[in-house]
Design an enzyme around this catalytic site. Structure first.
Site, short mmCIF file in Angstrom:
data_model
loop_
_atom_site.label_atom_id
_atom_site.label_comp_id
_atom_site.label_asym_id
_atom_site.label_seq_id
_atom_site.Cartn_x
_atom_site.Cartn_y
_atom_site.Cartn_z
N PHE A 6 0.85 -1.19 0.00
CA PHE A 6 0.00 0.00 0.00
C PHE A 6 0.89 1.25 0.00
O PHE A 6 1.83 1.34 0.79
CB PHE A 6 -0.92 -0.01 1.23
N ARG A 13 -12.51 -4.91 -6.74
CA ARG A 13 -12.20 -5.56 -5.46
C ARG A 13 -13.50 -5.81 -4.69
O ARG A 13 -14.33 -4.92 -4.55
CB ARG A 13 -11.28 -4.61 -4.69
N TYR A 23 -10.94 1.14 10.62
CA TYR A 23 -12.19 1.43 9.90
C TYR A 23 -12.58 0.38 8.88
O TYR A 23 -13.60 0.51 8.23
CB TYR A 23 -12.11 2.81 9.20
N LYS A 24 -11.76 -0.67 8.70
CA LYS A 24 -12.13 -1.69 7.71
C LYS A 24 -12.94 -2.78 8.41
O LYS A 24 -14.06 -2.55 8.81
CB LYS A 24 -10.87 -2.25 7.04
N ASP A 76 1.70 -4.61 8.71
CA ASP A 76 0.50 -3.79 8.54
C ASP A 76 -0.67 -4.77 8.43
O ASP A 76 -0.79 -5.52 7.46
CB ASP A 76 0.63 -2.93 7.28
C1 LIG Z 1 -2.49 -1.69 4.02
C2 LIG Z 1 -2.95 -0.30 4.33
N1 LIG Z 1 -2.22 0.47 5.15
C3 LIG Z 1 -2.61 1.72 5.45
C4 LIG Z 1 -3.77 2.25 4.93
C5 LIG Z 1 -4.24 3.64 5.20
O1 LIG Z 1 -3.59 4.31 6.20
P1 LIG Z 1 -4.34 5.46 6.99
O2 LIG Z 1 -5.26 4.80 7.98
O3 LIG Z 1 -3.25 6.24 7.62
O4 LIG Z 1 -5.11 6.26 5.99
C6 LIG Z 1 -4.57 1.47 4.10
C7 LIG Z 1 -5.83 2.02 3.55
O5 LIG Z 1 -6.57 1.45 2.85
C8 LIG Z 1 -4.14 0.17 3.79
O6 LIG Z 1 -4.86 -0.60 2.97
#
Ligand SMILES: Cc1ncc(COP(=O)(O)O)c(C=O)c1O
Length: 407
Positions: free
Chosen positions: A124, A366, A218-219, A193
């Site tokens: 990402f 997706r 938030y996911k 992550d």
């Molecule tokens: C793997 C991953 N890391 C980080 C993020 C986003 O980071 P942040 O919460 O700082 O916007 C996402 C967003 O979709 C993501 O898929």
């Protein structure tokens, strides 16, 4: 597979009861919980209580009387069984990007003398940006390698390895235990992550030998748009690490108001500023949707849902779309991507029909499966609608091709 088969799977689903914990609009098949989790039914009342009774009624006394000050750690405790962490190893704060920066900086500082940060080149983008920004600040080198080259890239010069557990595009699951073992053997630190795996598949951070991880709220954790992130730090590592963003909330005694910074013992040292209480209240309600849910059952349903979708799409759409996720369910997270040369327009046409997924450039549609609220019949129906959208060509309209800011 027929609609009757899908309905039979729903009737036998041990997690079927959990969809009542969410509120989704009628007529919508929501396959985007991997981007923004659905609204938990209890969130509006939980937020209203914090706003009206606590903030409105008890005002500043709430920091003590409602323990607001401890929420970053108390709310994180609900997450521990979801990711296989021990008490005191998780804290909620900031965004994923900021949390990544904190843990990555802390890791490279703890391994000073080593000059390389290894990243997965297709990860990402925020992860890559954070690593490169930190490397340019500290005059380190970022080595971006392919997903199958991580293990061989780990050597004695590597301070840290940054990698997503589940790839945001393909859905590939990376082997946590193997990367951790290689990092450990070389004396470096791996940072995971978990944004696309926490709350979607089974994770046992301790069993996998994980020392550092972050993820978003938030996911699949259903904490609401822009929910704060979480940080995981192995309890045996905590006192060895220093946060690069020293703020008063990470101080051992914030209300002593002393001039010198002294990091708090344990996980609290990774806090920086005042916690966002409304956001924490929403994330707490999101995490409550996992109460009484066995993660093995959740992971099993995730694999079943994605398999059903793949089978139904391939049966209904023929060669019009191409699976761009692993076929082996054990190598897949909880989302599936199909490519189509006009994937953006096809996704917009699907959304117009009430099937909500998302699009990732250049051509990936997706579809995320949230085992707490997606049913087998909805997933089956979504595949049927995709087949209809493709066979009628209804996606081929100018209104479906105009790109919005958020895809
Ligand atoms: C793997 C991953 N890391 C980080 C993020 C986003 O980071 P942040 O919460 O700082 O916007 C996402 C967003 O979709 C993501 O898929």
């Amino acid at each position: 597979m027929t609609v009757d088969d899908a309905e039979a799977l729903d009737a036998a689903d041990p997690l079927g009861f959990a969809s009542a914990r969410f509120r989704l609009p009628d007529g919508v098949i929501y396959l985007d919980g991997n981007s923004l989790g659905a609204l938990p039914a209890m969130t509006p009342a939980a937020l209203a209580d914090v706003v009206n009774r606590q903030w409105g009624g008890d005002l500043i006394a709430s920091w003590n009387d409602h323990s607001w000050i401890d929420w970053p750690i108390h709310v994180a405790a609900r997450l521990a069984p979801i990711v296989g962490a021990r008490p005191g190893e998780l804290v909620i704060a900031d965004s994923t990007s900021v949390s990544l920066f904190k843990l990555l900086a802390a890791a490279v500082q703890a391994r000073s003398g080593r000059r390389t940060i290894v990243v997965q080149q297709r990860d990402f983008p925020t992860d890559l940006y954070v690593a490169r920004g930190l490397a340019s600040m500290l005059d380190l080198e970022v080595r971006a390698v392919g997903p199958d080259e991580i293990l061989e890239a780990i050597n004695e010069d590597v301070a840290a390895v940054l990698i997503s557990h589940v790839d945001y595009r393909s859905g590939v699951v990376h082997d946590m235990a193997a990367v951790n073992a290689a990092a450990h053997a070389s004396g470096s630190l791996a940072i995971w992550d978990l944004s696309h795996s926490a709350g979607a598949i089974e994770i046992d951070l301790i069993a996998a030998g994980t020392r550092l991880a972050v993820g978003c709220g938030y996911k699949y954790l259903n904490g609401g748009p822009g929910a704060p992130a979480f940080m995981f730090v192995d309890r045996d590592l905590q006192d060895e690490l220093r946060s690069p963003l020293q703020g008063w909330m990470g101080h051992a005694d914030p209300f002593a108001f002393v001039d010198d910074y002294r990091p708090a013992p344990g996980i609290a040292r990774f806090l920086t500023g005042t916690p966002s209480i409304l956001a924490l209240a929403a994330l707490d309600a999101g995490l409550a949707t996992f109460e009484g849910i066995a993660m093995t059952a959740l992971a099993a349903k995730s694999r079943q849902l994605s398999q059903l979708f793949i089978d139904a799409v391939e049966a209904g759409c023929g060669n019009e779309v191409r699976l761009a996720s692993p076929r082996d369910p054990a190598r897949r997270g909880s989302h599936v991507v199909f490519s189509h040369f006009e994937g953006y327009a096809v996704m917009q046409a699907l959304i117009a029909r009430g099937v909500i997924g998302d699009f990732r450039a250049p051509d990936l549609m997706r579809f995320g499966f949230a085992p707490l609220y997606n049913s087998f019949s909805d997933v089956f129906r979504a595949a049927e609608i995709l087949a209809e959208v493709l066979s009628t060509g209804e996606w081929d309209e100018p209104r479906f091709k105009a790109r919005s800011k958020v895809t």
